[in-house]
Scaffold this active site. Structure first.
Site, short mmCIF file in Angstrom:
data_model
loop_
_atom_site.label_atom_id
_atom_site.label_comp_id
_atom_site.label_asym_id
_atom_site.label_seq_id
_atom_site.Cartn_x
_atom_site.Cartn_y
_atom_site.Cartn_z
N ASN A 17 68.13 42.97 -1.81
CA ASN A 17 68.33 44.48 -2.12
C ASN A 17 66.80 45.10 -2.10
O ASN A 17 65.74 44.34 -2.07
CB ASN A 17 68.65 44.59 -3.68
CG ASN A 17 67.44 44.30 -4.77
OD1 ASN A 17 66.91 43.31 -4.54
ND2 ASN A 17 67.01 45.09 -5.72
N HIS A 28 62.83 48.70 5.46
CA HIS A 28 63.22 47.40 5.00
C HIS A 28 61.85 46.39 5.13
O HIS A 28 61.14 46.51 5.95
CB HIS A 28 64.25 46.98 5.85
CG HIS A 28 65.65 47.55 5.59
ND1 HIS A 28 66.44 47.27 4.77
CD2 HIS A 28 65.96 48.68 6.22
CE1 HIS A 28 67.55 47.94 4.62
NE2 HIS A 28 67.36 48.96 5.78
#
Length: 166
Positions: A17, A28
């Site tokens: 996550n 990310h």
């Protein structure tokens, strides 16, 4: 947080996550201590080490990134088993839609919970999702200290060799 994804990728990497820094930046694996970007390069997936803000370049290498759970947390252990299981269901639907060659889940515990595979280990899995092979890789978080940069790069490299085209 948006996926970096497209249909027909060679590998769709799947983080657990977003961390708080990734959620704040929209990139990310954005935390400086995270080893995803160095490992991706050292394993041969990218010709140079990309920065998190260059994540869209992954698509040109046939690579993408998504997450099991969309909710950002400071630590993955803040997620509930129900969140993992629901994330696994949504991830499977995404994989069936995008049809990557391999889904690479970076985190064996997340994979075990999300897909109900209690004995899963790092490496290729027997499970396929709509013809997509599933592979579990070590989590590149700095908290996963028993995997070194070198041992992680070797494991990611094993996946890269399995997915080389030509």
């Amino acid at each position: 947080m948006d996926d970096v994804a497209a249909p027909g990728l060679r590998v769709l990497f799947c983080g657990i996550n977003p961390g708080l820094m990734s959620a704040a930046t929209g990139h990310h694996f954005a935390r400086p201590g995270n080893r995803f970007w160095p490992v991706l390069h050292r394993s041969g997936f990218t010709p140079r080490q990309l920065r998190p803000d260059e994540q869209q370049e992954l698509l040109s290498y046939g690579l993408g990134i998504t997450n099991v759970v969309a909710r950002a947390t400071a630590r993955a252990d803040e997620l509930s088993d129900d969140e993992y299981r629901e994330g696994g269901r949504l991830l499977a639907a995404k994989v069936e839609r995008l049809r990557p060659q391999v889904l690479a889940v970076v985190g064996v515990t997340a994979y075990r919970i999300a897909f109900g595979e209690r004995k899963a280990a790092v490496g290729p899995q027997e499970r396929e999702i709509g013809g997509t092979r599933v592979w579990v890789l070590p989590n590149p978080s700095g908290l996963n200290a028993h995997w070194t940069l070198e041992t992680m790069a070797a494991e990611y490299g094993r996946l890269r060799q399995e997915t080389s085209q030509g």
